[in-house]
Each structure stands twice: as C-alpha cells, then as structure tokens.
Design an enzyme around this catalytic site. Structure first.
Site, short mmCIF file in Angstrom:
data_model
loop_
_atom_site.label_atom_id
_atom_site.label_comp_id
_atom_site.label_asym_id
_atom_site.label_seq_id
_atom_site.Cartn_x
_atom_site.Cartn_y
_atom_site.Cartn_z
N ASP A 173 0.85 -1.19 0.00
CA ASP A 173 0.00 0.00 0.00
C ASP A 173 0.89 1.25 0.00
OD1 ASP A 173 -2.29 1.88 0.99
OD2 ASP A 173 -3.26 -0.06 0.80
N ASP A 182 0.76 2.72 18.37
CA ASP A 182 0.01 1.47 18.44
C ASP A 182 0.80 0.28 17.89
OD1 ASP A 182 -1.90 3.27 19.27
OD2 ASP A 182 -3.52 2.36 18.13
N HIS A 205 -3.51 6.01 3.76
CA HIS A 205 -4.25 4.82 3.34
C HIS A 205 -3.62 3.53 3.86
CE1 HIS A 205 -5.82 1.89 0.30
NE2 HIS A 205 -6.88 2.67 0.30
N ASN A 300 -14.09 0.62 -6.24
CA ASN A 300 -15.10 1.56 -5.76
C ASN A 300 -15.74 2.35 -6.90
OD1 ASN A 300 -14.15 0.82 -3.19
ND2 ASN A 300 -12.71 2.52 -3.13
N ALA A 316 -7.91 -7.46 -8.90
CA ALA A 316 -8.87 -8.31 -8.21
C ALA A 316 -9.68 -9.18 -9.15
CB ALA A 316 -9.81 -7.45 -7.36
N SER A 374 -11.12 -0.91 -0.10
CA SER A 374 -9.79 -0.92 0.52
C SER A 374 -9.87 -1.25 2.00
CB SER A 374 -9.13 0.46 0.38
OG SER A 374 -8.47 0.59 -0.85
#
Length: 425
Positions: A173, A182, A205, A300, A316, A374
């Site tokens: 990505d 985190d 992203h 999308n 995909a 995504s």
C-alpha cells in the site's frame, strides 16, 4: 489458467482496455518452463536489451527500483515476470514471441498505473439502493462500541481465540506510519518500492489498512480495531504518498512478500480495467502454488443508488486473486462497491466491512474512519491469518476455508460472493 488467446491486453493494440492508464513500459510473462530456464538470455535474444536488473540480485529479493529505473528491463525471478522499456521494434518482437507456441513467453501487456481504493463518499452519501437492502434475516445493525469496531463484531473476530501468531501478512500500500505508538513492540519489516521514498506513510491509506489487518488487541483510550494482533507485519510501500503506483513496484512488492515467507498478501489498490491481466493471474496462480494467498479490493467504481454497478478491475478480477467487496453496518452493500465483472474470474469472492471503518491514521491524528473496498480487504487478510494459525492451511486450502465459513447474506452473489467473511465458525 488464462491462455494466450484469453488475454485482451497484448501491448497497446486495439484490444487494450480504453480506460487503462499506462506507463509506456511492457509487462512480459514467461511460461513456467521459461522462468526456470534463463529468461534474461531470452529477453536479450528477443529484444537486444543489455541492462537487465534481477530481483535475485537484491538482498531479501527487495528490488531497488531506483536502480531498476535506469535498466532496460527488470526481472522478477520468483514470479517469472519482467517489466521492459521496449521501443516499437522490440515490442513487435515480444508480441511475436507471445503468439508463438514454441517460445517461452506467455503474454505481453502494457504496464498499468494503480490507485489506492478508498471511497470519496462521505458517510452521509453512502445510500443503499432499494434492491440492495438487507432482508429480514439479515436485519442487523452493528455499531462501534467502546470495546470493538463494528467490523470486528460482524466478522466474529471478537469470538476467535486466535491472534495471527506465527503468520506473516504483507500489506502492499502507501506504507505505514512507523512512528505510530500502536505498533511499538511489533515485529515489522518495511520496504519501499517507490523510487526515492522511504516506507513511511505520507498518505494515510496504508496505515489505516495495516491497522485493520494487524492492529493491537488492546489500546488505551479507544476500541480494538485490528484483527490479527500478533501477526508479523510486512509493509511494502508500492503506492506513492499521492496514492498511486505502477505494476513494476507492485510486482516487486509481491515478489518480496513471497520470498520472505508471507502467507497472506493484502492489496487495497487497483486499476479500473475490465479485462484480466495475464500477469496478475499468473502471479496469483504461482503465489497459491507457493502457499501464498493474495487478497485485493474489488473496486469503488460503482454508484448503486444511481443504478451503476461498476466492475471489478485489475488485479482483483484475476481468478486466482481473492476479490473483496464492501458492506455497511446494516450488512447491506456499500453504494460504491463494484459488482462482478463478466470476464472469466471477474467475480466477487467474499465481502467484508468497508463503511465507517475505524482504524489507525498517521500521527498526530492517530485514528480515523474511512470507507472503501480498501477497508474491507484488510479485514479479510487479518481473518485469513487467524484461520492460517488455527488450521495451518495456506494458499488454495486457505482460500477454500475462508469461503466455506463465510456467512451467506441476503444479497446477490454477484455483489458479495460467498458472503461476509467470518473469523470463527
């Protein structure tokens, strides 16, 4: 298997998809026999190129794309694919080789430009069309709670005893905010495949996707949002800080992930191109054979409320890459989520939460919610890691396990495939 005749994207010819955004370079796929022989010698004999950079010459197969930029060709040894800067005569020679049954070239196609696949829709604009409404048996509404995101609840991640321990997930990505608190203490391997850029995420992203797939089990001050909280994280920056990248960088990331033992590769990126890429289908097949599952965002490009279903694009739409659609907290189809593409392999395989998805974003903001296929894709990647840990299954067996345990939804399979991905059965 996509055959020579099945490909509609040989070079720049009339069969190329008119919507394709290309770079001018060519992606050359070698047959299994060709990749095991000497593809460098074959390239040189066909085109006369002299400067060929190979991934096997790089440490951990992490191709230095700055060096590759000045090469005539870049060869990804593990995948059996090359990216070639070919002039008119060289391109004709490559096309002739792809058409010849006795030459070890399977296909030649233009190098595509891909983009991060989050949706520009605001939450208020995401409206489920009447024919996408959840039926009575799916009349549920999930909410983020102080303990868990709605996506973790809907996918039953909260009831799984697994954590992804011992499983390697590669997220290809825009990178990761490596300063994000985190992820302190986690096993993270990061590599950039964008020339001149570090793996640090300057877009947001990638950080969001990594958080969903691999975020921690407990976070002070907010809810749990990550699935495989003990998985080893491999971050491949294949999209720039502007959110775009090319086949060469993406293929380099996949090669690196496979060479480094990743069982799952998550790609929330794509190009709105209808025809199947022989390169990505070949990569998907070879990855599955090596025990690696690649999952990718369906796209999308739909507007369901306006009657436009969109289509699953590259990569995909490859039969051997798992295509992921997006659903909302009511388990209805997201307005933007692309429908199955009528080409062979262009179907949606599974669905996952992709609306109002809460996860990490680069500091100092720290957290945020995003929409898109995504955001659905890393849910599937993380859940695949949980099943991999639990059963030891990888590749095609892992794919089968995921679809078998998916929850059927009252929505067409053209839109959600086998249904909503589940972490426990």
């Amino acid at each position: 298997m996509i055959s020579r005749q099945d490909s509609g994207r040989h070079g720049d010819g009339p069969d190329a998809d008119s919507r394709a955004e290309t770079t001018g370079r060519q992606v050359v796929v070698f047959t299994d026999g060709g990749r095991r022989a000497d593809p460098t010698a074959l390239l040189r004999s066909l085109t006369g190129v002299s400067n060929v950079t190979r991934s096997s010459e790089s440490e951990s197969s992490a191709m230095d794309l700055e060096l590759a930029e000045v090469a005539d060709a870049v060869l990804f040894d593990e995948l059996g694919i090359a990216v070639v800067a070919a002039d008119g005569g060289q391109l004709e020679a490559l096309r002739a080789a792809a058409a010849a049954p006795d030459v070890a070239v399977l296909s030649v196609e233009p190098e595509l430009v891909h983009h991060a696949l989050d949706s520009e829709d605001t939450v208020a604009e995401i409206a489920r069309p009447a024919n996408g409404a959840a039926a009575t048996e799916d009349a549920e509404h999930f909410l983020d709670t102080p303990e868990f995101t709605w996506g973790l609840q809907a996918t039953r991640t909260t009831s799984s005893a697994c954590s992804g321990r011992g499983v390697r997930i590669a997220v290809l990505d825009t990178g990761l905010d490596l300063t994000h608190p985190d992820f302190h203490g986690r096993t993270i391997t990061a590599q950039s495949f964008i020339p001149g850029a570090a793996p640090q995420d300057g877009h947001g992203h990638g950080t969001h996707c990594v958080g969903t797939a691999c975020g921690p089990a407990t976070v002070g001050g907010t809810r749990r949002y990550g699935v495989a909280h003990e998985a080893d994280i491999f971050v491949g920056k294949v999209l720039s800080d502007q959110g775009s990248g090319v086949d060469g960088g993406i293929l380099a990331g996949i090669e690196w992930a496979i060479a480094n033992g990743c069982q799952i590769v998550s790609m929330s990126l794509g190009a709105d191109v209808a025809s199947v890429s022989v390169a990505y289908e070949t990569v998907g097949q070879r990855a599955l054979a090596a025990g690696v599952l690649i999952v990718a965002a369906a796209g999308n490009n739909a507007n369901r409320a306006a009657g436009r279903p969109g289509l699953v694009g590259v990569p995909a739409n490859s039969p051997s890459i798992m295509a992921v659609a997006a659903v909302d907290p009511d388990l209805g189809l997201a307005n933007f989520s692309a429908a199955s593409n009528p080409v062979v392999g262009g179907q949606i395989d599974v669905a996952a939460p992709g609306v109002r998805v809460f996860s990490t974003v680069p500091m100092p903001v720290r957290y945020g919610s995003k929409n898109g296929t995504s955001m659905a894709t890393p849910h599937v990647a993380g859940i695949a890691a949980l099943w991999c840990e639990k059963t030891g299954r990888t590749g095609r067996d892992l794919w089968s396990l995921l679809t078998q345990h998916s929850r059927r939804l009252a929505l067409p399979s053209l839109d959600v495939g086998a249904g909503l991905i589940q972490a426990s059965g």
